[in-house]
Design a protein around this motif. Sequence first.
Motif: not given
Lengths: 173, 274
Positions: A53-54, A86, A114, A148, B68, B71-72, B75, B130, B134, B146, B149-150, B153-154, B156-157
């Motif tokens: 996203s970024g 996604p 992950s 990572q 990240d 980026g969020h 949105m 997280f 979720t 949406e 959901a995007k 994923k980020e 999570s890590y």
Amino acid sequence: MPDTLPSTDQVWDWLGEVPDPEIPVVSVTELGIVREIRWEGDLLVVAVTPTYSGCPATAVIDLAIESHLRGKGLEKLRLERRLSPPWTTDWVSDAARDKLRAYGIAPPVDGTASDGRTASRAARIAGRSNLAIACPRCGSTHTERISQFGSTPCKASYRCRDCLEPFDYFKCH
Amino acid sequence: MSVQSETITPQAPAADPLVADEALRPAFFDWLCRMGDNTVVLGHRISEWCGHGPVLEEDIALANTALDLIGHTQMWLGLAGEVEGRGRSADDLAFLRDAYRFRNAKLVELPNGDMAVTLMREFLFDAWHFEMLTALTRSASARVAEIAAKALKEVSYHLERSSDLVVRLGDGSAESHARMQEALDRLWSYAGELFTADATDDAMAAAGIAPSLADLLAQWQRTVDEVLEEATLRKPEGRFDVHQGGKQGRHTEHLGYILAEMQFLQRAYPGASW
């Protein structure tokens, strides 16, 4: 503007000529980030999804797509950002995986994404077992994760313990 | 013909009547600002490490995490602007609001401190983030779902990384253990704001847009307990919800300094672009 509108298949082929700005050996279609091409009357709509996203390359990718299509004579076009579902590395095509490897980047291996639930213990075990991520240089699976994160959001840093070279891994996402 | 045209099913952009629901508008806008302000303020904080990380890999990891989160922000605040319906963009909201209009929790605006404080704060936040995302993937708002959901994923890590480092440093040397414990003791009383519901949270839960914050707490506590135990760190005995008010716009003095740096360009040169 051409006399007749090109088919969407034709436009897909054209976009196959647009390289990813960070990894120029693969195209934006091979990366799976072009999600839909459709005509709304004589307006061409291209739906593009961000990898991360970024990702700073997003704006550059949009610009590259737009200027490439304008170069093909298309004047009325609109780019649409599509978030759902996604993007996933599952959409990186097989051809692109070979090109990534040849370029020195290990392609994504299923099961290395992950999920947040594997926090700490499981993650560290997975980090050590490495799920056979092969060195793109010598093919050895005797590799280890350094971080990572890597040179771009989509990559992790690895090191080959046989040929001793560091390499980028296009991490599963 | 390319592979993608065969394998990707075209799908129309998510239609979402809740975005234009006037009755929900004030709470929905407020709530979206909370989501976006948490990510922009923490993203900015973490980006302060860029070029200063203790080792190259950590420096890159922190910069990636910040990216990240920014980026969020695009949105969340982008959607906030749509819901508000006054033509404000994500940039307008990030760069042209004053501190008392910001809706982030106080936890994310605290100074970075050392790596122990930075990582412990990330962990406490990531574990909340997280669970929140979720739950939001099942939001009644298709647009919120949406984005979640995007972002999930980020995140999570992010959680995987921060929990891993909390364990490695907590269960590390005497020095790293002491610093991680000190960081936890300092931050603990700020974490609870993320779980303290007010009228905005209640309205969002009633509309099915967001989960009840109380529902997120149990899993957050499980994650925190498990990681702290493995890290050989002691959970503080005091209350975790002492510091409140950030979500309502009452901030620590630290936020103003962040905004002074973050907003300078747009304030000094309105509309500047490149």
